[in-house]
Write an enzyme that holds these catalytic residues in place. Structure first.
Site, short mmCIF file in Angstrom:
data_model
loop_
_atom_site.label_atom_id
_atom_site.label_comp_id
_atom_site.label_asym_id
_atom_site.label_seq_id
_atom_site.Cartn_x
_atom_site.Cartn_y
_atom_site.Cartn_z
N ASP A 81 -2.34 3.11 -7.51
CA ASP A 81 -3.21 4.11 -6.92
C ASP A 81 -2.49 4.62 -5.52
OD1 ASP A 81 -5.29 5.70 -6.48
OD2 ASP A 81 -6.43 3.97 -5.12
N HIS A 179 -12.33 10.46 0.03
CA HIS A 179 -12.48 8.78 0.03
C HIS A 179 -13.69 8.26 1.07
CE1 HIS A 179 -8.27 9.31 -1.56
NE2 HIS A 179 -8.78 8.76 -2.57
P1 13P Z 1 -13.89 6.05 -3.32
O1 13P Z 1 -13.48 4.61 -2.24
O2 13P Z 1 -14.52 6.92 -2.61
O3 13P Z 1 -14.42 5.45 -4.43
O4 13P Z 1 -12.44 6.46 -3.72
C1 13P Z 1 -11.69 5.73 -4.47
C2 13P Z 1 -10.28 6.55 -4.95
O5 13P Z 1 -10.33 7.66 -5.00
C3 13P Z 1 -9.10 5.59 -4.80
O6 13P Z 1 -8.03 6.43 -5.13
#
Ligand code: 13P
Length: 283
Positions: A81, A179
């Protein structure tokens, strides 16, 4: 079973659902995610960020997730990620990740393309798909004037040029998503999403989906989003459950007893999301 993400997202694109991509940092979160996906018969991505790699150790966290993925009876991809640089991508590939995001979205367009192309060349040589991002996530607040708000979001024409020049497999878009939890109710820009969808043929990704109301998620899936990222709501369920449990059971010092209800609470969050994403029963 451990798979790469490409076939998962292409199937989602073909059949109008989204695959959930859930972040993990440790054993308990990983168990919760996989149990939820097994219960719902859903394909999933388990995401590990550079921060999670640093916290848990790359080898440790990858071994946990890879073991869970191999034992699972549903398809699981291990995804990097927001890969912050080429080196982190290489470390992830060597550890056994089966899906990579290189996030160079803070750089100017040409540099973003150059960074992503470098990663695409390495990953595609190994058969590993790549996600890239354009636009700015977060900081897109309600009080920001419209022109500024627009400037931070992904521009449809630029998305098309980026996908063409970058040669990657999935595109993460900024359409009013951020986020973490949102201050007010988020308002995804569905006109923008439709314009991007009409110009870009590869699967689209929605980051920052924690706290986005269900009806907007449903509309996003109907509008062509094929991968949806959830982290914050899982963390929230974990920590609130631990807080409640330890308040009610102040003398309980067995971590297994403290963490078991937190795993259940996280599993419930992931199962709900899988239903909303329409990926239940797709495995
Ligand atoms: P959230 O923490 O808002 O759920 O987002 C997760 C995300 O996009 C990780 O890349």
């Amino acid at each position: 079973m451990l798979v790469t993400s490409k076939e998962l997202l292409l199937d989602a694109q073909k059949n109008d659902y989204a695959v959930g991509a859930f972040n993990t940092n440790n054993l308990e979160i990983t168990h919760a995610i996989v149990r939820a996906a097994e219960a719902k018969r859903a394909p999933i991505l388990i995401q590990i960020s550079a921060g999670a790699m640093k916290y848990a150790g790359v080898e440790f966290i990858t071994m946990i997730v890879a073991k869970a993925a191999r034992e699972a009876t549903i398809p699981v991809a291990i995804h990097l990620d927001h890969g912050p640089d080429f080196k982190t991508v290489m470390v992830a590939l060597r550890a056994g990740f089966t899906s990579i995001m290189r996030d160079a979205s803070s750089l100017p367009f040409d540099e973003n393309v150059a960074e992503v192309r470098k990663v695409v060349e390495a990953c595609h040589a190994l058969g590993i798909p790549v996600e890239a991002e354009i636009g700015t996530l977060g900081g897109v607040e309600e009080h920001v004037v419209v022109s500024e708000r627009d400037a931070l979001m992904s521009d449809p024409d630029e998305c098309a040029r980026f996908a063409e020049a970058g040669g990657f497999d999935f595109l993460a878009v900024a359409i009013g998503n951020a986020h973490g939890f949102y201050k007010g109710e988020p308002k995804l820009d569905f006109d923008r999403l439709a314009a991007i969808r009409s110009k870009v043929s590869i699967p689209l990704v929605l980051h920052g989906a924690s706290g986005i109301p269900d009806h907007q998620i449903t509309r996003a899936v109907e509008s062509g989003i094929c991968k949806i990222n959830i982290d914050t709501e899982i963390r929230d369920a974990m920590i609130r459950t631990i807080q409640k449990f330890t308040q009610e059971n102040p003398n309980q010092i067995d971590p297994r007893k403290v963490l078991a209800p937190a795993i259940d609470a996280m599993q419930a969050v992931v199962e709900r999301k899988i239903e909303i994403f329409r990926s239940a029963g797709r495995a």
